[in-house]
Design an enzyme around this catalytic site. Sequence first.
Site, PDB file in Angstrom:
ATOM      1  N   ALA A   1      -7.107  -7.339   9.660  1.00 30.41           N
ATOM      2  CA  ALA A   1      -5.344  -6.504   9.990  1.00 30.41           C
ATOM      3  C   ALA A   1      -5.809  -4.677   9.931  1.00 30.41           C
ATOM      4  O   ALA A   1      -4.744  -4.524   9.284  1.00 30.41           O
ATOM      5  CB  ALA A   1      -5.052  -7.415   8.664  1.00 30.41           C
TER       6      ALA A   1
ATOM      7  N   VAL B   1      -4.275  -2.666  11.590  1.00 34.09           N
ATOM      8  CA  VAL B   1      -3.270  -1.904  12.106  1.00 34.09           C
ATOM      9  C   VAL B   1      -2.256  -1.901  10.498  1.00 34.09           C
ATOM     10  O   VAL B   1      -2.126  -0.734   9.930  1.00 34.09           O
ATOM     11  CB  VAL B   1      -1.651  -2.516  12.306  1.00 34.09           C
ATOM     12  CG1 VAL B   1      -2.502  -1.882  14.491  1.00 34.09           C
ATOM     13  CG2 VAL B   1      -1.855  -3.678  13.593  1.00 34.09           C
ATOM     14  N   ASP B   2      -2.466  -2.444   9.457  1.00 35.93           N
ATOM     15  CA  ASP B   2      -2.106  -2.822   8.428  1.00 35.93           C
ATOM     16  C   ASP B   2      -2.770  -1.712   7.471  1.00 35.93           C
ATOM     17  O   ASP B   2      -1.943  -1.527   6.354  1.00 35.93           O
ATOM     18  CB  ASP B   2      -2.418  -3.806   7.629  1.00 35.93           C
ATOM     19  CG  ASP B   2      -1.324  -5.272   7.678  1.00 35.93           C
ATOM     20  OD1 ASP B   2      -1.854  -6.625   7.367  1.00 35.93           O
ATOM     21  OD2 ASP B   2      -0.644  -5.300   8.465  1.00 35.93           O
ATOM     22  N   TYR B   3      -3.949  -0.516   8.066  1.00 38.30           N
ATOM     23  CA  TYR B   3      -4.319   0.397   7.299  1.00 38.30           C
ATOM     24  C   TYR B   3      -4.274   1.621   7.732  1.00 38.30           C
ATOM     25  O   TYR B   3      -4.854   2.593   7.741  1.00 38.30           O
ATOM     26  CB  TYR B   3      -6.004  -0.299   6.960  1.00 38.30           C
ATOM     27  CG  TYR B   3      -5.594  -1.356   6.343  1.00 38.30           C
ATOM     28  CD1 TYR B   3      -6.104  -2.966   7.053  1.00 38.30           C
ATOM     29  CD2 TYR B   3      -5.776  -1.632   5.142  1.00 38.30           C
ATOM     30  CE1 TYR B   3      -6.610  -3.873   6.277  1.00 38.30           C
ATOM     31  CE2 TYR B   3      -5.646  -3.315   4.379  1.00 38.30           C
ATOM     32  CZ  TYR B   3      -6.297  -4.128   5.284  1.00 38.30           C
ATOM     33  OH  TYR B   3      -5.770  -5.197   4.744  1.00 38.30           O
TER      34      TYR B   3
ATOM     35  N   GLN C   1       0.565  -1.762  -0.061  1.00 39.08           N
ATOM     36  CA  GLN C   1      -0.127  -0.168   0.086  1.00 39.08           C
ATOM     37  C   GLN C   1       1.236   0.949  -0.107  1.00 39.08           C
ATOM     38  O   GLN C   1       0.651   2.211  -0.521  1.00 39.08           O
ATOM     39  CB  GLN C   1      -0.710   0.025   1.335  1.00 39.08           C
ATOM     40  CG  GLN C   1      -2.173  -0.737   1.130  1.00 39.08           C
ATOM     41  CD  GLN C   1      -3.140  -0.935   2.311  1.00 39.08           C
ATOM     42  OE1 GLN C   1      -3.722  -0.067   2.386  1.00 39.08           O
ATOM     43  NE2 GLN C   1      -2.692  -1.426   2.680  1.00 39.08           N
TER      44      GLN C   1
END
Lengths: 413, 425
Positions: free
Chosen positions: A173, A175-177, A23
Site C-alpha cells: 500500500a 502511497v499510504d506511507y 499514521q
Amino acid sequence: METKQVLTGVKCVDFSWVAAGPQVTRTLAEHGATVVRVESHRRPDTLRLNLVANKDFIPGIDRSAHAAVYNTNKYGMSLDLTNPKGREIAEKLIEWADVACESFGPGAMKRLGLDYEEARKIKPDIIYCSCTMQGQYGPHASFRGYGYHAAALAGFADLTGFPDGESALGHSAYVDYIAPWYMVIAVIGALKRRQSTGKGMYLDQAQLEAGPTFLAPAILDYTVNGRIMNRMGNRDPYAAPHGTYPCEGDDSWVVITVFTDAEWQGFCNAIGSPELSHNQKFATLMNRKENEDELDNLIKKWTTQHRAEQVVDLMQSNGVPAGRVYKAEDLFSDPQLKHREHYVYLEHQVIGRHAYDSGAIRFSKTPQRLWKAAPCLGEDNEYVYKEILGFSDDDISDLMAEGVITTEADLPV
Amino acid sequence: MSDNQERETLLGGYRVLDLTNERGFLCGKILGDFGADVIKVEPPGGDPARNIGPFYKDITHPEKSLYWFALNTSKRGITLNIETADGREIFGRLIKTADFVIESFEPGYMDNLGLGYPALEKINPRIIVTSITPFGSTGPYAHYKASDMILWAMGGFMYLCGESGEPPCRISLPQSYFAGALHGAMGTMLAHFYRETSVEGQHVDVSMQEATIYFLMGASELWDLNKVNRQRTGAYQFVARPSPLGRLRLRNYYPCKDGYVVFAPGGGINRALTASSTALTEMADEEGMAGDLRDYNWRNFDSSRISQGECDHQSDIFARFFLTKTKRELYEAAMERKILVAPLTTIKELVEDPQLAAREYFVKVEHPELADTITYPGAPIKMSEAPWRISRRAPLLGEHNEEIYKKELGLSKKQLTILKAIKVI
C-alpha cells in the site's frame, strides 16, 4: 524526567482507520498530543481483521501488531457513531479537540452529521483532516479501495521491477506511507496559523495526489517529452556496476553501486580480480555500460562465493557504496538502527511486549516519545468517558446497555 | 514572481537556506511550495544534479534538467562556496536572517567547516537545522558510503520487491532520497511549531534508512512477533500462517486485455472484501465465466484456513475473466459494482487520469527562459486556507545572486566581481 514535547496540550479526535489516517494522528501523539481514537466493535478497522502479523498467527481484533504500530500513544474508545447518542458524544469530542481526523469514503462523515461543515458549527476553529484515496470529489471519488489500489493507480506498480518481467510491487500500500507525512506538515502549519488568526481549516488529502510527488521527474518526462517511463530493474543510467548480486546463503543479496572512477578503483581493489580491473572493456563508465551484462555476470560469479557481510565489508573499506538486502530480521540486528533506538518496546495488553517504530527523525531538543502501546478496542473507555467527557459510572453503564458504547458482543460474527 | 505570491501560505515570511544536494532537494521544494522563501545554495559550478536526466526536449544542458526542475520548484537560487573563508563569512550573514537551514551533506561536513548546528546556533539561536543523511548524523554507519538503492535495501523494502525466486528489485526512481526529504520537511515543521513557544531552534536529524522502513507494512512486526521474514511474492500477496498450513500466496496482479489490474480475492467478516468478491463473481457469472464460484459464499472465506489449491482455483477463475476486459472496463465496473479492482497505470495514464483532471491536480508552471509552460504534479493536499502553490520554476544557476547579495546584503558590484573571480560565488 519531563522532556519538552512539540505538541503538549494539543488534542485530537481520531475517527480514521486503516493506515493513512492513523499514521497522521500517531505522529501527533508521539510528539505529545492527546489523541483519542474512536472505534466501533460493529465495524472494526480492517487492519484488526487481517492476518499480516498476529500474535501466535491467530486472528483476533486485538492480536494484530500491524494494526497496533499505527496507533502508538493513543487512547482507544469504542463508540457507535450511527447511534444518535453516539453522535452527540462525537460532537463533544469535536468540541474538546483542536484537530479532527477521518478517513472514510467521501460523504460518510456527512451522513453521520460529523463532517467539516457540522464540526465547525461546534468548534469554529477546528482543524479537520479528511484522508481518502482519491479526494472528496470527482468521478472516481466513490472508489472504495485499499492502499495497494492507490499504489497501482498512482503509477508505482508499473514502475517497479524488471523491464522484461511483471510489475513487482506486490500487495504494498505504498502511497499510504507517503501521504501521512504531508498531512502532518499541513496540520502543524494549520495549528501554527490558528495561533495568530484564530481560524481553523479543512484539509482534503487524496493519496492519489500525494503519491505522484515521488514520481515527479518521470511525470515531467511525459508532459514535456511525451516519454512513458518503463521500469528499469536495478540499473542506473549514470552508474555501473549498479545492481543486486546473490551471495552465499539462503536468498542473500548485496547491492553494489559504483558512480565514480574512484569508486571503480576501490571496487577493483576489493574484488581483486584482474579479469575486471585490467580489462579495457570495463575501464570507463561508458565501456561498463556497453558491457554491463558481462560485467554483472562476472560480479555475480564472485559474490556467489562470499557471504553478503564479507562483500559489504570489503566494499565499504575500499570506499565503494554497498549494502546488504535486509530481511526483516536484519533490521532488528542492525547496529545503526540500534544506535538510533529505532525499535521501541511497549507492553500491549494482548500482544505483550512488542516493537514499535520510532520513525526517521531525531530532534535535539524535543524528541518524540513512544510511551503507550496501541489500545485494544475500547481499552481506554473509562479514561475517555470519565476523565475527558465527564460521564459518571452510571452514565457509562447506561451507554453500554443502549449499545452506544460498543463491546465485544457487538463484533460481527 | 507570480501573483500567487500574494496569497497567504503556511510558511510565508520564513526563510530557508537550502544547501541540499540531490539527496535532499525535495525537502526544500516541499517547504517552498507551502510558502517558505527558499534560497537554493549551489556551488559556483552548479549542483552536479543539474546533469541528471531526463532533459527538456532531450537537450542535455544544466539549465534544462527535468530532474532539477521537478525537485526545485518555489526556490530562488544563489551560488556560494562555503568551503572558502569568504563563503563562510557570507553564509554567516545569511544565517542571521534565516529561519531554517536544510542540508544533506556527509555527516561531519558542516561541522568541519565550522558551520555545524552548535556554531549556527551561536549566530542565530532561533535557527532550525535539518540534516538529511543516509543513516543519520551519528552511529556506526554514519559514514558508510550509500546511494539510493543501498538505502532501499538496508531499509528492508527491497527484499520484499520482486518475484519469488528472482532477484529483489526497486521502484525506478530514488524513493529513499525522496522519503528522507519528506520526513526532513515534516521534522522541520515540527521544530518550527516548537519554536513558536520556546523561541529556540534545534537540530533535526533524519535517516533515509529509517524513512524507508516506514513503507514495510507489517514486515517488521511479522518478524518481531512470529520470527517470519515476509517474502517477496511479486504478483501475489503473502499471508504468513503457522505449520502445517504454511504461507498462503494470494494473487493480486492479473493481466487483463490491455495491461494489468490489481485485485485481492477475500471475504469473511471484512464486509468490503466480501462485497467486492461477490460482485466480481456476479459480473463474471453474467458472462458464464464464474465457474463453481457462483455457488461460493465469500462470507466463508478465511485466509487463515483456506488451502493454497482452493485459493489458486479462485484466482484462476478471476484471471480468465479479467483477460476478457480492459483496464477501463474493469475500473468502471469497480465504481458501479463496488468491486475493489484498479488498473496499474502507466505514467501516461496517470497524467491523463480523469479524476486528477477533475481535481485540477496538475499545475502549469511558466518557464520564460524556455518560452514555454511545463505541467507539474500539484498539491499533495488541498487546504481550505493558505493553499499550497508552486510560486516559481526552479532557479537558473546564480539567478538571484544580485537580489540576495547586492540588494539584501549590500555587497557592491565590485565585491561581487571579486568574489566571482575567486570562485566564492
